[in-house]
Structures are given as structure tokens and as C-alpha cells.
Design an enzyme around this catalytic site. Structure first.
Site, PDB file in Angstrom:
ATOM      1  N   GLU A 226      67.533  67.668  30.779  1.00 35.74           N
ATOM      2  CA  GLU A 226      68.885  67.270  31.329  1.00 35.74           C
ATOM      3  C   GLU A 226      69.967  68.058  31.497  1.00 35.74           C
ATOM      4  O   GLU A 226      71.087  68.068  30.965  1.00 35.74           O
ATOM      5  CB  GLU A 226      69.284  65.854  30.821  1.00 35.74           C
ATOM      6  N   GLU A 338      61.386  61.058  31.473  1.00 33.51           N
ATOM      7  CA  GLU A 338      61.892  59.978  30.935  1.00 33.51           C
ATOM      8  C   GLU A 338      62.145  59.063  31.855  1.00 33.51           C
ATOM      9  O   GLU A 338      62.815  59.276  32.973  1.00 33.51           O
ATOM     10  CB  GLU A 338      63.491  60.706  30.311  1.00 33.51           C
TER      11      GLU A 338
END
Ligand SMILES: *[C@@H]1O[C@H](CO)[C@@H](O)[C@H](O)[C@H]1NC(C)=O
Ligand SMILES: *[C@@H]1O[C@H](CO)[C@@H](O)[C@H](O)[C@H]1NC(C)=O
Length: 416
Positions: A226, A338
Site C-alpha cells: 500500500e 487484500e
């Protein structure tokens, strides 16, 4: 065996169905406890996603790729009942203590293994592979834990031994294992290649990791978790390139490598915010893109934060459909490492739809990895860890209803 919650869910879903006796596009058309319509509106086909859930999938969505560019499909057989190459879950714990500014306190890491006083990550993974049909686990870890707080690539022997215990436990299940450096493109607040660590320092940690696992073909290298608020996406692509070159030159030439974009790796803005176009330039040392897979995350709550129990979207129109088109145009693939939601009816509905869409487009989507199991407490809002009673493990509602590719796998025993 359907639980009380599943019965309530079936009731809630049946109430939403069209009164004309046919289910709408993406509506349910069969499955455990289903008493609604089993036929679909024109233009859609009732597709068994699992024996516990069938839905009306557009018949046009099984398009063949329009691009003639080679797609680097890994040589791993699909799981029965699901056409996706990979399905699994994050086994969190070694990333505990990491903030989104890349401050990962090494002492905050909590190994999800009983020998280190954590939860039974080994038992969880054995259950998931033997009962649920999962075949991939993502193993987040802080950069600072691996090096014990020293910036660069020299791995700390004691800390590596603990992390490697989890990696080996994962490999022993036969699953693929994603090594995920969980640092948000940062080290202690500063961005890699843009004021923080140099690309050489970032490459050095990947050289060390890839050297260790060069011969393990089921290792997948997750370059970075991320990235967000990256000022220059092209400079970031250069940092990703440095990691890819380091991994390949360390001898890990066959494994998949996951390339992350900006904005928390959002699937929704991967193309529009410039990440996709910038990362298309990243290649292997031989100039090919074999095994280079785009890493994308997507949650189903209203703000895509993965912090809310209720789900409000299947992300198909906003994210997955446009991304699939772009991937085909460019002859590439993505992996949703995710995704998740609460163990509630809204998430069962939308997650089943999202997964069915991904499976329908498995030429460009490799699969999904749920968030999360490992060391989270059973009360965690996005908890996917099974609960153990004796040798019996029982899955959460979302895993048993949607995420587990083996239909209706709710509980199973291991160690007998
Ligand atoms: C980041 O992604 C979210 C959705 O995933 C979107 O709402 C937001 O506008 C994006 N931000 C930027 C800067 O692209
Ligand atoms: C991506 O989002 C950032 C933050 O909002 C913005 O500054 C940048 O211009 C965007 N880039 C593109 C290509 O849209």
C-alpha cells in the site's frame, strides 16, 4: 449445516429478489437454503459459484481476451469449483507495530505462531488448505523487523529465523506464500526514492530476501504494501524496478513478483491515477514482463478503508470491470491481495458477487487474498480466522459463505 445466521441471510436475500420469478443480474439463483428463483433474467446465466451460492452472471462477461499480447499465466492448476488461480488469506502478525507512515517498531511484531506466543497460524493454514481449498497465504512483515531497525538490506539473523518459521510453515502446506513488506513505500515517515531510503537501500533488502528464497518456486514477492501519497508515480515505478531487478538478479527468476501502485494500491484508481501506466514500464532484466503481476487492494465498505463491518458495493462497475478491460488491452494480470468485510449479510452478498466476477474474468485476475487471519482477536471487525475447539476449526460466515473455494466448507478437523 446452515447456521442461524445463514438462515437469516437466506431470508434477507430472498426478500430482495425480483417478483417476476427471475433473479436479476448478479442476483442469487441457487445455493444452500435458497428458496428464491432459480432462473435468471435474459442475458445472464445462473452460475454455480459454490454449492452454497449461485448467481446470475452476464453471459457476455465470459469474453475471450481481445489482446494478442502474451499473458504470463503461472503454471498452477485452478482449484475445483473456482476458476481463480489463487485464493487465500493474509496471516497477519509480523506487521503489527507498522504505521502507515512506514514506522514499523520491530518489537511490535507479533509472530502468529504458538512457539512465539502468538495465535496458531500454522493450524489456521493447515485448516484453510485441507478444508477450504485455499492455496495462497500472504505473510506481512515490517522492513524494520527484518533488519532489526537498521536501514538497508542486512537481515537480522534472529528476526529472520522467526519470520522464516512462518514462511516454512506456509510452504509445508503446499500453498504459495507471499512475502509482503508492509511499509507503505516508506521507512520512518520518508518515502523510498523520494526523500527517504534510496532505491539501492530498498533493492538491498529484496536482494537478501530473494537470495534466501531463490529456489522456492512457491514464494511470491510482494514488493511493497500500500504505497500512498506518492508525489511522483514515475519515480515510484523506478523504485519498483529496482526491487524487481534485485530479485531476479539474486537468482529468483521464476517466481511471481507483485507490483504495487499508489493510493493504498486501490484497484479503483490503479489506471486513472497513473499507477498502471507507470508500472507498465517495469520489466525483468531480459526486458520481458513474465511473472510481473499488478498488486491491487479493494474493500467493500463505503470508504474502501476496510474498517467498517457493513459492505455497500461489489466494486464491479467502479473497479473490476474497467480494470479487466485495461489489463486485457495491455496483456497483463492483477492479483487482489487484500479484500474483506464483516461477517454480516451485506458482505456475504457483495463479496460473493465480487468473487464471482473475478472468477468470470480469471484470464486477467489471478485471485484474491482476504484480510485477515493470523494474530487478530476473534472480535476483529474483519476477522477471517477460524475458531478452534479441540481439533475442529470453524470458519467465519464470510469465509464459509463466499471466500472458501470448497463449497460450504464451514468446519473441519486437522491433526487426526
Ligand atoms: C483513492 O481511491 C479511492 C477509492 O478506492 C478514491 O475514492 C479516491 O479518490 C482515490 N484517491 C486518489 C488520490 O486517487
Ligand atoms: C493522482 O492523485 C494525486 C493525489 O490526489 C494527484 O496529485 C495526481 O495528480 C493524480 N495523478 C493522476 C495521473 O491522476
Amino acid at each position: 449445516m446452515p447456521s442461524k445466521r445463514l438462515s437469516a441471510l437466506a431470508f434477507a436475500l430472498s426478500a430482495a429478489v425480483s417478483v417476476h420469478g427471475q433473479s436479476p443480474e448478479w442476483g442469487q439463483c441457487g445455493g444452500t437454503g435458497w428458496t428464491g428463483p432459480t432462473t435468471c433474467v435474459a442475458g445472464t446465466v445462473c452460475t454455480d459459484y459454490s454449492s452454497s451460492y449461485s448467481q446470475c452472471v452476464p453471459s457476455t462477461s465470459t469474453v475471450t481476451p481481445t489482446s494478442t499480447a502474451p499473458v504470463s499465466t503461472p503454471s498452477i492448476s485452478p482449484i475445483s469449483g473456482n476458476t481463480l488461480t489463487f485464493t487465500g488469506v493474509n496471516i497477519a502478525g509480523f506487521d503489527f507495530g507498522c504505521g502507515s507512515d512506514g514506522t514499523c517498531n520491530p518489537t511490535g511484531a507479533w509472530p502468529p505462531l504458538t512457539q512465539y506466543y502468538g495465535m496458531d497460524g500454522a493450524g489456521q493454514m493447515q485448516h484453510y488448505t485441507s478444508t477450504d481449498g485455499y492455496n495462497v497465504f500472504r505473510l506481512p512483515v515490517g522492513w524494520q523487523f527484518l533488519t532489526n531497525g537498521v536501514l538497508g538490506g542486512d537481515l537480522d539473523a534472529d528476526n529472520l529465523a522467526e519470520y522464516d518459521a512462518l514462511v516454512q510453515t506456509c510452504l509445508a502446506t503446499g500453498a504459495s506464500c507471499i512475502i509482503d513488506i508492509h511499509n507503505y513505500a516508506r521507512w520512518n515517515g520518508l518515502i523510498i526514492g523520494q526523500g527517504g531510503p534510496t532505491n539501492d537501500q530498498f533493492a538491498a533488502v529484496w536482494t537478501s530476501i530473494a537470495t534466501k528464497y531463490a529456489d522456492e518456486e512457491k514464494i511470491i514477492f510482494g514488493v511493497m504494501n500500500e504505497p500512498h501519497d506518492i508525489p511522483d508515480i514515475n519515480l515510484w515505478a523506478g523504485s519498483v524496478q529496482a526491487a524487481v531487478t534485485a530479485i531476479r538478479n539474486a537468482g529468483a527468476t521464476k517466481q511471481l513478483i507483485l507490483l504495487p501502485g499508489n493510493n493504498w494500491t486501490s484497484a479503483e484508481t490503479f489506471v486513472s491515477n497513473g499507477s498502471g501506466p507507470a508500472l507498465l514500464t517495469v520489466t525483468n532484466p531480459d526486458g520481458s514482463t513474465t511473472g510481473l503481476i499488478f498488486d491491487v487492494h479493494k474493500y467493500l465498505d463505503f470508504d474502501n478503508s476496510g474498517t467498517n463491518e457493513e459492505c455497500v458495493t461489489n466494486n464491479i462497475d467502479s473497479s473490476w470491470a474497467p480494470l479487466a478491460t485495461w489489463l486485457r488491452e495491455n496483456g497483463r494480470q492483477a492479483f487482489n491481495t487484500e479484500t474483506g468485510g464483516g461477517n454480516v449479510a451485506s458482505c456475504v452478498e457483495y463479496m460473493c458477487q465480487q468473487i464471482a466476477y473475478q472468477a468470470q474474468n480469471s484470464d486477467v485476475f489471478l485471485g484474491y487474498v482476504g484480510w485477515a487471519a493470523g494474530n487478530f482477536a476473534p472480535t476483529y471487525v474483519l476477522g477471517e480466522a477460524p475458531t478452534q475447539s479441540g481439533t475442529t476449526w470453524t470458519d467465519t460466515l464470510l469465509v464459509s459463505s463466499c471466500m472458501a473455494p470448497i463449497a460450504g466448507a464451514q468446519s473441519g478437523s486437522t491433526g487426526e
